[in-house]
Design an enzyme around this catalytic site. Structure first.
Site, PDB file in Angstrom:
ATOM      1  N   GLU A  79       7.465   6.666  21.008  1.00 39.39           N
ATOM      2  CA  GLU A  79       7.189   7.122  22.367  1.00 39.39           C
ATOM      3  C   GLU A  79       7.479   6.000  23.367  1.00 39.39           C
ATOM      4  O   GLU A  79       6.771   4.991  23.423  1.00 39.39           O
ATOM      5  CB  GLU A  79       5.730   7.568  22.497  1.00 39.39           C
ATOM      6  CG  GLU A  79       5.434   8.266  23.818  1.00 39.39           C
ATOM      7  CD  GLU A  79       4.021   8.824  23.871  1.00 39.39           C
ATOM      8  OE1 GLU A  79       3.469   8.886  24.985  1.00 39.39           O
ATOM      9  OE2 GLU A  79       3.470   9.185  22.818  1.00 39.39           O
ATOM     10  N   ASP A 279      -1.706  -3.572   8.640  1.00 35.84           N
ATOM     11  CA  ASP A 279      -2.285  -2.296   8.229  1.00 35.84           C
ATOM     12  C   ASP A 279      -2.915  -1.597   9.431  1.00 35.84           C
ATOM     13  O   ASP A 279      -4.093  -1.789   9.739  1.00 35.84           O
ATOM     14  CB  ASP A 279      -3.334  -2.543   7.133  1.00 35.84           C
ATOM     15  CG  ASP A 279      -3.841  -1.253   6.495  1.00 35.84           C
ATOM     16  OD1 ASP A 279      -3.606  -0.175   7.076  1.00 35.84           O
ATOM     17  OD2 ASP A 279      -4.479  -1.331   5.425  1.00 35.84           O
ATOM     18  N   HIS A 376       5.746   9.425  32.316  1.00 36.09           N
ATOM     19  CA  HIS A 376       6.034   9.874  30.953  1.00 36.09           C
ATOM     20  C   HIS A 376       7.252  10.784  30.930  1.00 36.09           C
ATOM     21  O   HIS A 376       8.134  10.641  30.068  1.00 36.09           O
ATOM     22  CB  HIS A 376       4.813  10.608  30.394  1.00 36.09           C
ATOM     23  CG  HIS A 376       5.046  11.193  29.038  1.00 36.09           C
ATOM     24  ND1 HIS A 376       5.049  10.427  27.886  1.00 36.09           N
ATOM     25  CD2 HIS A 376       5.302  12.464  28.643  1.00 36.09           C
ATOM     26  CE1 HIS A 376       5.287  11.205  26.837  1.00 36.09           C
ATOM     27  NE2 HIS A 376       5.448  12.443  27.281  1.00 36.09           N
TER      28      HIS A 376
END
Length: 422
Positions: A79, A279, A376
């Site tokens: 994204e 992780d 966005h």
């Protein structure tokens, strides 16, 4: 090295890669790793039942100043708005000196669970009386002690559970520059028989905890109201500042909002974790557990300080490492670590916290002013154009038309592709 690279997003990929390589002094093999992302044979060694691999875009967030040093931050995420937000948040913080960080130290907890204990409180006392024996046995395992780490302390608790009281022993382990899961798990398994003898119960689970509350990373920054002004809104910088504080207060009072607030933080944190081979699942688990310690709330805080600046801070567990695991075995993760050029796991944890705060800051600024969708959708337009079948040489033109028309939809993109390819 200067992390401020105006117009970086407008350059083509080859130029961006060359710029990062030059500024970070990357070797040729590191540049190749950034460009290729490894091969399927490597994937087969890293995981089970491999049939292929999936690649994430590897980006670089700019503008970061962390503890007085410029940093280019690798982020692996699909994204684009996440990378843009991190870079923008870092730019806002940069104007007042960037981010200051501190870390509580690389301590992980290992847990040994003893069940069917006749007198749990007496058993707890016996464990504490023998804590040095437990610690010594733990430190006989692995190589942490030779690197200056190891089990520093042993504690014990009586935990009331739905199946009765249990004795839970904690190993407090300095894991140095590793994430530490394998080392801690080895220790817990090694001391399990001794814990059984001391408690008179049966040891069941022996494994690390991902609520790494002895391994906290904190970051702080300040933003002048003038730097919060934006052309796409009629609100003043002071109004934007105050609405950001109101947005934080909303998250502090409502777990439904807090979950999304913290998701904004973790957008940035997870992307850096994935890029560096750390992780992200453990980091996510620890962050949300920490956010829920007193009832679920926001990981960050936004206030107005005495000078009228927006004061921003964050605190969250950060179980990351610079050695071992995928960080060392995957060439792209190793190259990403070269870009960061950090000296220790504590330094890396500070960068993670700064990125999470930058991401959160930029997202809140957009939410309380022009709205989250404006930026966005501008960044999403290229994806829409490509999915609509635009040839490579027309993707930018179709995306620009979609944005100019304020109509970023697949249907309109297909119409434009047909119009431009007739």
């Amino acid at each position: 090295m200067d992390s401020r690279i105006p117009g970086f997003y407008d350059e083509d990929r080859e130029t961006r890669t060359a710029t990062v390589a030059e500024r970070c002094g990357l070797a040729d093999d590191a540049v190749e790793a950034l460009e290729t992302g490894g091969d399927v044979e490597l994937a087969d060694r890293l995981s089970e039942n491999v049939v292929g691999r999936i690649g994430y875009p590897l980006s670089v967030a700019t503008n970061f100043v962390v503890d007085g040093a410029d940093v280019l931050v690798p982020m692996a995420i699909e994204e684009s708005s996440v990378v843009a937000a991190a870079s923008h948040g870092a730019k806002l913080a940069r104007e007042a000196g960037g981010f200051e960080t501190d870390v509580s130290g690389p301590y992980m907890l290992g847990q040994i669970q003893a069940v069917d204990v006749a007198d749990p409180h007496a058993a707890r006392g016996r464990v504490l009386d023998a804590r040095e024996d437990v610690r010594a046995l733990a430190n006989d395992q692995g190589v942490l002690v030779s690197h200056g780490g190891g089990c520093d302390d042993v504690t014990a608790r009586v935990v009331d559970t739905p199946t009765g009281e249990q004795v839970v022993v904690h190993l407090v382990v300095d894991v140095c520059d590793a994430m530490g899961a394998n080392a801690v798990n080895t220790m817990t398994e090694a001391v399990a028989p001794l814990v059984e003898d001391l408690t008179g119960g049966e040891v069941s689970l022996r494994v690390l905890s991902n609520l790494a509350d002895r391994r906290l990373a904190r970051a702080r920054c300040r933003v002048a109201p003038a730097d919060l002004d934006h052309d796409e809104t009629d609100r003043s910088g002071e109004q934007v500042r105050d609405h950001i504080v109101d947005a934080w207060a909303f998250a502090a009072g409502d777990p439904y909002r807090a979950a999304t607030h913290n998701k904004g933080v973790m957008n940035g944190v997870d992307a850096v974790a994935l890029a560096t081979g750390n992780d992200w699942r453990a980091i996510e688990a620890g962050a949300h557990a920490y956010a829920a310690r007193d009832g679920y709330g926001p990981l960050s805080t936004f206030e107005v300080d005495a000078d009228g600046y927006l004061s921003c801070s964050i605190e969250l567990p950060m179980q990351v490492g610079t050695v071992g695991g995928t960080t060392s075995s995957h060439p792209t993760a190793s190259a990403a670590m070269e870009v960061l050029d950090v000296e220790s796991a504590d330094d890396l944890a500070g960068v993670f916290a700064a990125v999470g705060l930058a991401e959160n800051l930029a997202s809140l600024r957009a939410l309380v002013s022009e709205g989250i969708q404006t930026g966005h959708m501008k960044l999403h337009a290229k994806n829409v154009a490509a999915q609509a079948g635009a040839p490579d040489d027309l993707v930018d033109e179709v995306a620009a038309r979609l944005v100019a028309e304020e109509d970023v939809r697949a249907g309109r993109a297909r119409d434009l592709v047909e119009e431009l390819t007739e």
